[in-house]
Design a protein around this motif. Structure first.
Motif, PDB file in Angstrom:
ATOM      1  N   ALA A  11       0.568  -1.154  -0.280  1.00 37.32           N
ATOM      2  CA  ALA A  11       0.893  -0.407   0.073  1.00 37.32           C
ATOM      3  C   ALA A  11       1.078   1.215   0.088  1.00 37.32           C
ATOM      4  O   ALA A  11       0.107   2.596   0.219  1.00 37.32           O
ATOM      5  N   ILE A  12       2.320   0.968  -0.340  1.00 38.97           N
ATOM      6  CA  ILE A  12       2.983   2.185   0.125  1.00 38.97           C
ATOM      7  C   ILE A  12       2.772   3.567  -0.348  1.00 38.97           C
ATOM      8  O   ILE A  12       2.937   5.055  -0.601  1.00 38.97           O
ATOM      9  N   ASP A  13       2.250   3.044  -2.332  1.00 39.06           N
ATOM     10  CA  ASP A  13       1.799   4.528  -3.113  1.00 39.06           C
ATOM     11  C   ASP A  13       0.194   4.889  -2.812  1.00 39.06           C
ATOM     12  O   ASP A  13       0.184   5.823  -3.650  1.00 39.06           O
ATOM     13  N   LYS A  14       0.199   3.962  -2.303  1.00 38.16           N
ATOM     14  CA  LYS A  14      -1.333   4.256  -1.848  1.00 38.16           C
ATOM     15  C   LYS A  14      -1.722   5.523  -1.021  1.00 38.16           C
ATOM     16  O   LYS A  14      -1.262   6.092  -0.533  1.00 38.16           O
ATOM     17  N   MET A  15      -3.321   6.226  -1.608  1.00 34.50           N
ATOM     18  CA  MET A  15      -3.630   7.609  -0.756  1.00 34.50           C
ATOM     19  C   MET A  15      -4.016   7.016   0.185  1.00 34.50           C
ATOM     20  O   MET A  15      -5.005   5.842  -0.150  1.00 34.50           O
TER      21      MET A  15
END
Ligand SMILES: Nc1ncnc2c1ncn2[C@@H]1O[C@H](COP(=O)(O)OP(=O)(O)OP(=O)(O)O)[C@@H](O)[C@H]1O
Ligand SMILES: [Mg+2]
Lengths: 254, 242
Positions: B132-136
């Motif tokens: 999920a590191i690049d999720k908002m």
């Protein structure tokens, strides 16, 4: 009803003054969040430019259209470019831009900070030992102060271009002749106060939006209220302050 | 002497008392769970401990320092050793998960880009959400938000950890997972912790000691086994939910 409106207006002004004072005290001390200021400039600028640009162009067009018959009646239509240029640069450009940006940016900031407040994001920042006032408020207000003169300059240019188009339709005036008379008619005393007051408008837009958002209470309903109050209050203050500034400039520069 | 000492704290809002006379001591390295019904003032108490809400009266000492009326600078220094898990996660919704985790970290420790990235990934692995590191935040489910918030609160290796309802609003399976995750972290880093909840399962998993908050005061305190024997309607009502 009127009494409660008046007292709530002055209540707001009081707490806004304290808020502004806090801004002035924080803005000069590190840490400086330049990256954030730049990010807000990009975002707020691109958010408001299309609307203020279009409006500026159309108002310029209409202004020339409106003024022309009057001047014609006195046989003074040669003064049309000068007339339009002075009214635009001195008054219309700065005020129209400020009012539109107030509607767009002030409300946006109010809603944004308001939702951060009610979802405890501002508390979360505070808890991490980061001053949310500095990170959220100071950066946004600075961005507004920097942005407003730039937007106004663009609006002025587009408005004068709109006026040119309108004059061109009625009579045929050359591009160089038009700009020549525009530039010759404008003096220092028109341009400088006109642009200088935009920074004050920028400050009003930023600080009112931030103040409403930062102290939002009452959940999602409160966020909506913060956003509308921000528009109403900043527009009102812009007009009031403009009136005072016009008085001062006329007094100082004639 | 406890690491966190709450003495005679009271707080009311608009004339309505919420906390009346709260006393609580948390020994270093232990976890106290505060049980209480919705609206008794559990969140208010936690916020008072970290200085977000100023009590009307009483004293709150952390590591011997008085939090009530503390100067902003000292308060910030103290907060740098503390982690806080908000009831609603309170992720910064204009920032990605990565930026949410970087935010508290980069302003307090001088780390290179690589070190930051490594810390973040390690932290996300711990809560099982490295994808999920690049999720908002808006793209995450409620449970995922809680876990990211947990990762964010713990990334600074806090000496003191405050959890506001770590498991509420989650399905029982995720709630159990998060509770075990907290337990594991307590075991590994031994922060002094206060967790507020009305979830008995969570309390059973993480608590060294339990305090029951009711009508503005701490009614009973002790281990879960001790509390189970207490003949008090409020206390029993919590066990009845199991
Ligand atoms: N900022 C505030 N202003 C006014 N009243 C408040 C404020 N914060 C909390 N309260 C009141 O204090 C009481 C306790 O609130 P609190 O959020 O601490 O409850 P809680 O025990 O955490 O409940 P829950 O389990 O539902 O989270 C509530 O009645 C609430 O209305
Ligand atoms: Mg709560």
């Amino acid at each position: 009803m009127v009494r409660s409106l008046v007292s709530s207006f002055f209540g707001q002004i009081g707490s806004l003054t304290i808020f502004s004072w806090r801004f002035i005290r924080s803005v000069f001390f590190p840490p400086y969040e330049f990256g954030e200021v730049k990010r807000h400039l990009d975002e707020l600028g691109s958010r408001s430019l299309p609307l203020v640009g279009t409006t500026g162009f159309i108002v310029g067009l209409i202004l020339a259209m409106q003024t022309r018959p009057t001047l014609f009646r006195f046989g003074a239509d040669a003064y049309l470019p000068a007339m339009v240029a002075i009214s635009f640069v001195r008054e219309l450009g700065p005020v129209i831009t400020a009012l539109i940006v107030a509607g767009r940016v002030s409300s946006g900031i109010g809603a944004e900070l308001g939702s951060m407040r009610v979802t405890e994001q501002i508390d979360a920042m505070e808890v991490s030992g980061i001053d949310p006032f500095k990170f959220l408020v100071v950066t946004r207000v600075l961005a507004c102060i920097i942005l407003q003169p730039l937007l106004t300059a663009i609006v002025n240019a587009l408005g004068l271009f709109g006026a040119y188009i309108s004059i061109l339709i009625e009579s045929d005036i050359s591009w160089t002749l038009y700009w020549d008379s525009v530039i010759r008619s404008l003096t220092f005393a028109d341009v400088i106060p006109g642009l200088a007051k935009t920074t004050i408008f920028g400050f009003i837009i930023g600080i009112v939006g931030c103040h409403q958002g930062y102290w939002t209470t009452g959940g999602t309903v409160g966020v909506g209220k913060a956003s509308t109050t921000a528009v109403v209050l900043s527009s009102l203050l812009i007009i009031l302050v403009d009136m005072i500034l016009v008085k001062i400039t006329v007094w100082v520069w004639g | 002497m406890g690491l966190i000492e709450v003495r005679n704290v009271s707080k009311s809002f608009n004339g309505l008392p919420v906390l009346e006379d709260v006393n609580l001591v948390v020994e270093e390295g232990t976890t106290v769970v505060i049980l209480g019904k919705s609206g008794v003032g559990k969140s208010v108490l936690l916020k008072a401990i970290i200085g977000l809400i100023e009590p009307d009266a009483g004293s709150i000492r952390i590591d011997g320092h008085e939090v009530v009326g503390m100067k902003r600078k000292d308060l910030n220094a103290l907060r740098r050793q503390m982690g806080y898990l908000f009831q609603g996660a309170a992720l910064y919704d204009s920032m990605s998960v990565r930026e949410n985790l970087i935010f508290p970290l980069e302003r307090r420790e001088q780390l290179t880009r690589e070190e930051l990235e490594e810390r973040i990934i390690r932290q996300l692995e711990m809560v099982g959400l490295e994808d999920a590191i690049d999720k908002m935040p808006a793209e995450l489910s409620g449970g995922m938000k809680k876990r990211i918030a947990l990762a964010r609160a713990l990334i600074i290796n806090p000496r003191i950890m405050l959890y506001d309802e770590p498991t509420t609003g989650l399905d029982p399976i995720t709630a159990r997972e998060i509770s075990y995750l907290i337990k594991e972290l307590q075991h590994r880093y031994q922060p002094t912790s206060i967790a507020v909840t009305h979830d008995m399962m969570c309390a059973r998993i993480i608590a060294d000691k339990v305090a029951v908050l009711h009508d503005g005061v701490v009614e009973h305190e002790g281990s879960l086994d001790e509390l189970e024997k207490v003949d008090n309607e409020i206390v029993r009502s919590f066990f009845a939910t199991e």
